[in-house]
Motif scaffolding. Structure first.
Motif, PDB file in Angstrom:
ATOM      1  N   ALA A 135       0.833  -1.204   0.000  1.00 35.51           N
ATOM      2  CA  ALA A 135       0.000   0.000   0.000  1.00 35.51           C
ATOM      3  C   ALA A 135       0.872   1.259   0.000  1.00 35.51           C
ATOM      4  N   LEU A 136       1.972   1.237   0.730  1.00 34.75           N
ATOM      5  CA  LEU A 136       2.881   2.384   0.763  1.00 34.75           C
ATOM      6  C   LEU A 136       3.517   2.613  -0.608  1.00 34.75           C
ATOM      7  N   VAL A 137       3.867   1.514  -1.302  1.00 34.29           N
ATOM      8  CA  VAL A 137       4.444   1.640  -2.640  1.00 34.29           C
ATOM      9  C   VAL A 137       3.443   2.297  -3.586  1.00 34.29           C
ATOM     10  N   VAL A 138       2.187   1.851  -3.531  1.00 29.86           N
ATOM     11  CA  VAL A 138       1.149   2.420  -4.404  1.00 29.86           C
ATOM     12  C   VAL A 138       0.940   3.897  -4.086  1.00 29.86           C
ATOM     13  N   ALA A 139       0.803   4.212  -2.791  1.00 29.56           N
ATOM     14  CA  ALA A 139       0.565   5.600  -2.392  1.00 29.56           C
ATOM     15  C   ALA A 139       1.719   6.499  -2.802  1.00 29.56           C
ATOM     16  N   ALA A 140       2.943   6.017  -2.594  1.00 29.46           N
ATOM     17  CA  ALA A 140       4.114   6.825  -2.949  1.00 29.46           C
ATOM     18  C   ALA A 140       4.243   6.973  -4.465  1.00 29.46           C
ATOM     19  N   ALA A 141       3.931   5.909  -5.212  1.00 29.48           N
ATOM     20  CA  ALA A 141       4.034   5.976  -6.671  1.00 29.48           C
ATOM     21  C   ALA A 141       3.076   7.004  -7.253  1.00 29.48           C
ATOM     22  N   LEU A 142       1.948   7.219  -6.585  1.00 28.21           N
ATOM     23  CA  LEU A 142       0.977   8.205  -7.074  1.00 28.21           C
ATOM     24  C   LEU A 142       1.540   9.625  -7.030  1.00 28.21           C
ATOM     25  N   SER A 143       2.586   9.835  -6.253  1.00 26.92           N
ATOM     26  CA  SER A 143       3.208  11.157  -6.201  1.00 26.92           C
ATOM     27  C   SER A 143       3.819  11.537  -7.543  1.00 26.92           C
ATOM     28  N   PHE A 144       4.173  10.527  -8.329  1.00 27.60           N
ATOM     29  CA  PHE A 144       4.801  10.786  -9.620  1.00 27.60           C
ATOM     30  C   PHE A 144       3.776  10.814 -10.753  1.00 27.60           C
TER      31      PHE A 144
END
Length: 270
Positions: free
Chosen positions: A161-170
């Motif tokens: 979930a953290l990977v998905v949330a962080a990837a949305l920053s890009f």
């Protein structure tokens, strides 16, 4: 892929049972004690599709509620089901599946979606660090496999979930300068998802026959690099040869045909 019927009354090991096919088509899982997720389907990955369809049903029901209460309803519903599953030791496929701690990962997805709408996604300055740390936890877990589904939902689900949330920053940058390779992988993601296990099994068979994999560290290294590359290429082939042509065919069939004027209509309009 054949269902594993070992230990199930009336079924030969590895045999294809017509009832299993029917149940899979209607998204009805069955209980399998020896599997890590405890449920199975005719095609092994089918158990994940059953969770997906169940979530769609829950989500569809909540769409009838006011917008302000939809997320709360989904979270409360899924959390309540998980709590029931923790209180009772279910041994039936449906009751076990739809009270599993794995439902917590769907809650995480809903929360991420709402955070993205509210523009509360981690800033890009922090995103790369979160992706690195979360990925490190997932790699670490390869040597410390979670024993329970609740632990699995935490050790695997939370970093994912953290990977998905962080990837949305890009995402804004990706929209400005879209990557053709990234878009292709996105289009082929469903084919990759459905076929990757087949290519991994083929790779595993070749690797073992060739004797190039011995210890667990080597297995993890080969699967994480060469195996993943083979699965991606295989998924792209499945997409280009099966999914995309089939989608184009169905799209063509679903388009309404242009209505042709009769000679009488043409003469009256002129």
């Amino acid at each position: 892929m054949r269902a594993n019927n070992e230990g199930r009354p009336g079924h030969l090991p590895g045999a294809i049972a017509p009832l299993d096919v029917v149940r899979s088509l209607f998204f009805i899982p069955w209980f399998e004690e020896h599997l890590s997720q405890r449920i199975s389907a005719f095609y092994f990955l089918g158990w994940t599709l059953m969770y997906e369809m169940f979530f769609y049903c829950v989500f569809a029901v909540t769409l009838t509620l006011p917008r302000s209460t939809q997320l709360k309803a989904v979270v409360l519903c899924l959390a309540a089901l998980v709590a029931i599953g923790l209180l009772f030791d279910f041994r039936n496929g449906m009751s076990f599946a739809y009270t599993s701690p794995l439902l917590l990962e769907f809650i995480a997805g809903c929360v991420i979606g709402r955070l993205y709408e509210a523009k509360l996604i981690p800033p890009r300055s922090l995103a790369a660090t979160l992706i690195f740390l979360a990925s490190a936890v997932i790699v670490w877990s390869a040597w410390h496999t979670p024993e329970s589904l609740l632990t699995r939902a935490i050790i695997w689900g939370l970093p994912a979930a953290l990977v998905v949330a962080a990837a949305l920053s890009f995402e804004p940058d990706a929209q400005k300068s879209p990557s053709r390779a990234g878009l292709l992988l996105g289009d082929a993601s469903y084919s990759i998802y459905l076929s990757h296990i087949i290519f991994f099994l083929m790779f595993n068979l070749v690797a073992k026959r060739a004797g190039i994999v011995h210890g667990f560290s080597e297995i993890a290294l080969f699967y994480g690099t060469i195996g993943t590359a083979i699965a991606l290429v295989g998924g792209l082939i499945v997409y280009s040869t099966i999914e995309r042509p089939m989608s184009q065919l169905l799209a063509g069939l679903s388009k309404p045909k242009a209505k042709m004027d009769t000679p009488l209509q043409r003469s009256s309009s002129s």
